[in-house]
Every structure is written in C-alpha cells, then in structure tokens.
Design a protein around this motif. Structure first.
Motif, PDB file in Angstrom:
ATOM      1  N   ILE A 178      35.238  32.036  46.968  1.00 18.51           N
ATOM      2  CA  ILE A 178      35.399  33.395  46.445  1.00 18.51           C
ATOM      3  C   ILE A 178      36.731  33.480  45.705  1.00 18.51           C
ATOM      4  O   ILE A 178      37.752  33.025  46.229  1.00 18.51           O
ATOM      5  CB  ILE A 178      35.438  34.413  47.631  1.00 18.51           C
ATOM      6  N   ASP A 179      36.713  34.088  44.535  1.00 14.20           N
ATOM      7  CA  ASP A 179      37.951  34.299  43.787  1.00 14.20           C
ATOM      8  C   ASP A 179      38.710  35.467  44.438  1.00 14.20           C
ATOM      9  O   ASP A 179      38.371  36.634  44.224  1.00 14.20           O
ATOM     10  CB  ASP A 179      37.610  34.617  42.324  1.00 14.20           C
ATOM     11  N   ALA A 180      39.716  35.120  45.234  1.00 17.03           N
ATOM     12  CA  ALA A 180      40.422  36.142  46.019  1.00 17.03           C
ATOM     13  C   ALA A 180      41.492  36.859  45.212  1.00 17.03           C
ATOM     14  O   ALA A 180      42.199  37.724  45.736  1.00 17.03           O
ATOM     15  CB  ALA A 180      41.038  35.495  47.264  1.00 17.03           C
ATOM     16  N   SER A 181      41.610  36.533  43.899  1.00 12.18           N
ATOM     17  CA  SER A 181      42.619  37.231  43.079  1.00 12.18           C
ATOM     18  C   SER A 181      42.075  38.561  42.551  1.00 12.18           C
ATOM     19  O   SER A 181      42.811  39.354  41.973  1.00 12.18           O
ATOM     20  CB  SER A 181      43.054  36.343  41.909  1.00 12.18           C
ATOM     21  N   GLN A 182      40.791  38.802  42.759  1.00 15.45           N
ATOM     22  CA  GLN A 182      40.212  40.074  42.316  1.00 15.45           C
ATOM     23  C   GLN A 182      40.699  41.207  43.234  1.00 15.45           C
ATOM     24  O   GLN A 182      41.343  40.954  44.249  1.00 15.45           O
ATOM     25  CB  GLN A 182      38.686  39.998  42.400  1.00 15.45           C
ATOM     26  N   SER A 183      40.331  42.443  42.868  1.00 16.71           N
ATOM     27  CA  SER A 183      40.753  43.581  43.713  1.00 16.71           C
ATOM     28  C   SER A 183      40.074  43.473  45.083  1.00 16.71           C
ATOM     29  O   SER A 183      39.050  42.790  45.229  1.00 16.71           O
ATOM     30  CB  SER A 183      40.363  44.900  43.045  1.00 16.71           C
ATOM     31  N   ILE A 184      40.633  44.177  46.049  1.00 14.40           N
ATOM     32  CA  ILE A 184      40.065  44.153  47.413  1.00 14.40           C
ATOM     33  C   ILE A 184      38.588  44.548  47.378  1.00 14.40           C
ATOM     34  O   ILE A 184      37.746  43.912  48.018  1.00 14.40           O
ATOM     35  CB  ILE A 184      40.889  45.086  48.340  1.00 14.40           C
ATOM     36  N   ASP A 185      38.254  45.576  46.584  1.00 19.86           N
ATOM     37  CA  ASP A 185      36.853  46.034  46.547  1.00 19.86           C
ATOM     38  C   ASP A 185      35.931  45.018  45.870  1.00 19.86           C
ATOM     39  O   ASP A 185      34.793  44.829  46.306  1.00 19.86           O
ATOM     40  CB  ASP A 185      36.748  47.404  45.860  1.00 19.86           C
ATOM     41  N   GLU A 186      36.429  44.379  44.823  1.00 14.42           N
ATOM     42  CA  GLU A 186      35.584  43.367  44.143  1.00 14.42           C
ATOM     43  C   GLU A 186      35.315  42.178  45.075  1.00 14.42           C
ATOM     44  O   GLU A 186      34.188  41.687  45.171  1.00 14.42           O
ATOM     45  CB  GLU A 186      36.265  42.868  42.862  1.00 14.42           C
ATOM     46  N   VAL A 187      36.367  41.736  45.766  1.00 13.96           N
ATOM     47  CA  VAL A 187      36.182  40.614  46.703  1.00 13.96           C
ATOM     48  C   VAL A 187      35.178  41.037  47.779  1.00 13.96           C
ATOM     49  O   VAL A 187      34.246  40.299  48.121  1.00 13.96           O
ATOM     50  CB  VAL A 187      37.537  40.189  47.339  1.00 13.96           C
ATOM     51  N   HIS A 188      35.358  42.256  48.264  1.00 16.15           N
ATOM     52  CA  HIS A 188      34.467  42.747  49.329  1.00 16.15           C
ATOM     53  C   HIS A 188      33.003  42.758  48.851  1.00 16.15           C
ATOM     54  O   HIS A 188      32.105  42.335  49.599  1.00 16.15           O
ATOM     55  CB  HIS A 188      34.891  44.154  49.766  1.00 16.15           C
ATOM     56  N   ASP A 189      32.771  43.235  47.635  1.00 14.37           N
ATOM     57  CA  ASP A 189      31.378  43.304  47.148  1.00 14.37           C
ATOM     58  C   ASP A 189      30.740  41.907  47.127  1.00 14.37           C
ATOM     59  O   ASP A 189      29.593  41.738  47.535  1.00 14.37           O
ATOM     60  CB  ASP A 189      31.332  43.918  45.735  1.00 14.37           C
ATOM     61  N   ASN A 190      31.490  40.909  46.670  1.00 15.39           N
ATOM     62  CA  ASN A 190      30.961  39.529  46.634  1.00 15.39           C
ATOM     63  C   ASN A 190      30.650  39.025  48.037  1.00 15.39           C
ATOM     64  O   ASN A 190      29.601  38.440  48.293  1.00 15.39           O
ATOM     65  CB  ASN A 190      31.986  38.563  46.015  1.00 15.39           C
ATOM     66  N   ILE A 191      31.584  39.261  48.927  1.00 15.87           N
ATOM     67  CA  ILE A 191      31.455  38.763  50.294  1.00 15.87           C
ATOM     68  C   ILE A 191      30.294  39.441  51.013  1.00 15.87           C
ATOM     69  O   ILE A 191      29.525  38.800  51.735  1.00 15.87           O
ATOM     70  CB  ILE A 191      32.790  39.018  51.029  1.00 15.87           C
ATOM     71  N   LYS A 192      30.158  40.741  50.770  1.00 16.30           N
ATOM     72  CA  LYS A 192      29.104  41.506  51.450  1.00 16.30           C
ATOM     73  C   LYS A 192      27.717  41.008  51.010  1.00 16.30           C
ATOM     74  O   LYS A 192      26.835  40.788  51.840  1.00 16.30           O
ATOM     75  CB  LYS A 192      29.276  42.983  51.096  1.00 16.30           C
ATOM     76  N   ARG A 193      27.572  40.773  49.713  1.00 13.49           N
ATOM     77  CA  ARG A 193      26.274  40.305  49.190  1.00 13.49           C
ATOM     78  C   ARG A 193      25.913  38.954  49.813  1.00 13.49           C
ATOM     79  O   ARG A 193      24.807  38.764  50.327  1.00 13.49           O
ATOM     80  CB  ARG A 193      26.386  40.188  47.647  1.00 13.49           C
ATOM     81  N   LEU A 194      26.865  38.035  49.823  1.00 13.60           N
ATOM     82  CA  LEU A 194      26.586  36.701  50.385  1.00 13.60           C
ATOM     83  C   LEU A 194      26.328  36.779  51.890  1.00 13.60           C
ATOM     84  O   LEU A 194      25.479  36.052  52.424  1.00 13.60           O
ATOM     85  CB  LEU A 194      27.771  35.764  50.113  1.00 13.60           C
ATOM     86  N   SER A 195      27.022  37.672  52.567  1.00 14.50           N
ATOM     87  CA  SER A 195      26.891  37.764  54.026  1.00 14.50           C
ATOM     88  C   SER A 195      25.551  38.357  54.426  1.00 14.50           C
ATOM     89  O   SER A 195      24.916  37.886  55.379  1.00 14.50           O
ATOM     90  CB  SER A 195      28.022  38.620  54.611  1.00 14.50           C
TER      91      SER A 195
END
Ligand code: Z5A
Length: 212
Positions: A178-195
């Motif tokens: 995951i590209d963790a340099s994105q905003s907290i919300d953008e990172v969260h959206d990616n992580i939530k979808r994969l999870s």
C-alpha cells in the motif's frame, strides 16, 4: 466449520508508516459494516513476556539478541489460543505487526539469517492478508522525528526495510503493498477494500499455518 470464521489481517511497515492509525480505522469500519472485529498489536506489552520486551525496547534493560527474538515469538504464541477462539467465533482480527516484523527486525542485526529468524514462528496462524504500508524515509521524516526506543534510527530502519522486501518476494503469503504516502482516508479506502475481499475469501477456509 459451523459458522463463518473471521479473517486474520496484519499491517506491517516501517516506523511511522501509519500502521496504528490504519488498524484503528479498519476495526471501526468493520464494526460500522456490522462485522465483528478486534484489534491486537505485537508486541503485546501487557503480558509478563510483553513487559520484558517493553523494558528492552525502552532501553531500560538489555537482553541477548537471540533471547529477545524468542521472547517476541513467545509473546505471539501466548496469544494464539485467544486468536483462534476469536477467529472461530467469526471475529476478524486486525493486527498491528506480526511475525514478519519479528523476522525483519532481528535479521537486520549482524549474523542473523532470515531462515533462523522464521523458525520460532513457523506454525502460527497464517494471515489471510498482509498489508505492507510502504513509505520513503523522507516522507516518514515529515511525520516527526524518530522516537527514543531501541531500533528507532535511520540506518537500522533501512536494513529492516530491505528485510521486509526479501520477505515480500515469497508468494506463500498474501502480501499487498500500500502506498502509505497518501492521505489517511485514501490509505484507509484501499485497505478497507482489500480487507473486505480477504474476509469473503477466508470465511469458509480453515485457518492455515504460517511458513508450513
Ligand atoms: N519488533 C520486533 O523487533 N520484533 C517483533 O517481533 C515485533 C516488533 C512484533 C515495536 O514498536 C517495536 O518492536 C518496533 C518493531 C519491534 N520497533 N521499531 N521501530 P511499536 O509497535 O510499539 O511502535 P511502532 O510500530 O514502531 O510504531 P510506529 O511505526 O512508530 O508507528 P505507526 O504505527 O506505523 O504509525 P502511526 O502511529 O499510525 O502514525 C505515526 C504518525 O504519522 C502519527 O502522528 C500519525 O498521525 C501520522 N500519520 C499516519 N498516517 C498518516 C498519513 N497517511 N499522512 C500523514 N500523517 C500520517
């Protein structure tokens, strides 16, 4: 399996990548979606073994390097009965660092091989998904200085990152970077979808064993 089990989801990454922030948000969003979720972190500093580790990390005590590696692993094993119980009850576990940190940090020390470091953790419950939060040292620096604990130096963290990269080359584990340099919300959206998708895939599968 009588009921659908929960998924075991691990967040890994270097210092200040946002693991704790994202674990907390992920648990909240699972619960909002009506799915049982529980946050764990390693080391778990609340147990007797965890207190020894915490004192070592805070530089209040010294431990021989093999010994502390085995203590980190024992700290995971002592929580395996609880982990299995929760997973079998249908609760998803979101875990802040796991055996991969164990291997990456110890094998970044001189004279430790990745193979030796994996040994004590072989057979732990295998994560259904490992999210690696990738962040450059420059981006991490913008999130504040290193803390004062052991391992919180730039040269050591660079070696740790190299070890994580070696671990991610193995395809026996479901790594997602995951590209963790994105905003907290953008990172969260990616992580939530994969999870959520990992949960759907895991629900009817037995819990597997790590590195076995
Ligand atoms: N260790 C080991 O040797 N062997 C083992 O087996 C295990 C661990 C399991 C435990 O540290 C140490 O033990 C660790 C590995 C070793 N040593 N190191 N380094 P810990 O778990 O107690 O603490 P940590 O994991 O080092 O925390 P951290 O890496 O410093 O933080 P983080 O959880 O990745 O990040 P955060 O706390 O969520 O966020 C950091 C800051 O960035 C904070 O101000 C946030 O508000 C901010 N942030 C977060 N996300 C963003 C985004 N997207 N944009 C901007 N700012 C953000």
């Amino acid at each position: 399996m009588a009921c659908k089990r929960g998924a075991l989801i691990v967040l890994e990454g270097v210092d200040r990548a946002g693991k704790t922030t994202q674990c907390t948000k992920l648990v909240e969003s699972f619960r909002e979606a009506g799915r049982a979720a529980h946050l764990m972190r390693f080391p778990d500093r609340t147990t007797t073994i965890g207190k020894l580790i915490s004192s070592y990390l805070e530089n209040k005590s010294d431990l021989e390097d093999h010994t502390v590696h085995l203590l980190f692993s024992a700290n995971r094993w002592e929580l395996v009965p609880l982990m299995k119980k929760k997973l079998e009850e249908g609760t998803t576990l979101i875990i802040d660092r796991y055996a991969f940190s164990g291997v990456a940090f110890t094998s970044a020390k001189p004279d430790f091989s990745i193979e030796w470091c994996k040994g004590p953790d072989v057979g732990l419950p295998k994560p259904d998904l490992v999210l690696y939060l990738q962040l450059s040292p420059d981006a991490a620096a913008q999130r504040g200085e290193f803390g004062t604990e052991r391992y919180e130096t730039s040269s050591f963290q660079q070696r740790v990152e190299g070890r994580f990269e070696q671990l991610m080359d193995e395809n026996s584990v479901n790594w997602q970077v995951i590209d963790a340099s994105q905003s907290i919300d953008e990172v969260h959206d990616n992580i939530k979808r994969l999870s959520l998708s990992a949960l759907t895939a895991a629900e009817h599968r037995p819990i597997a064993e790590l590195w076995r």
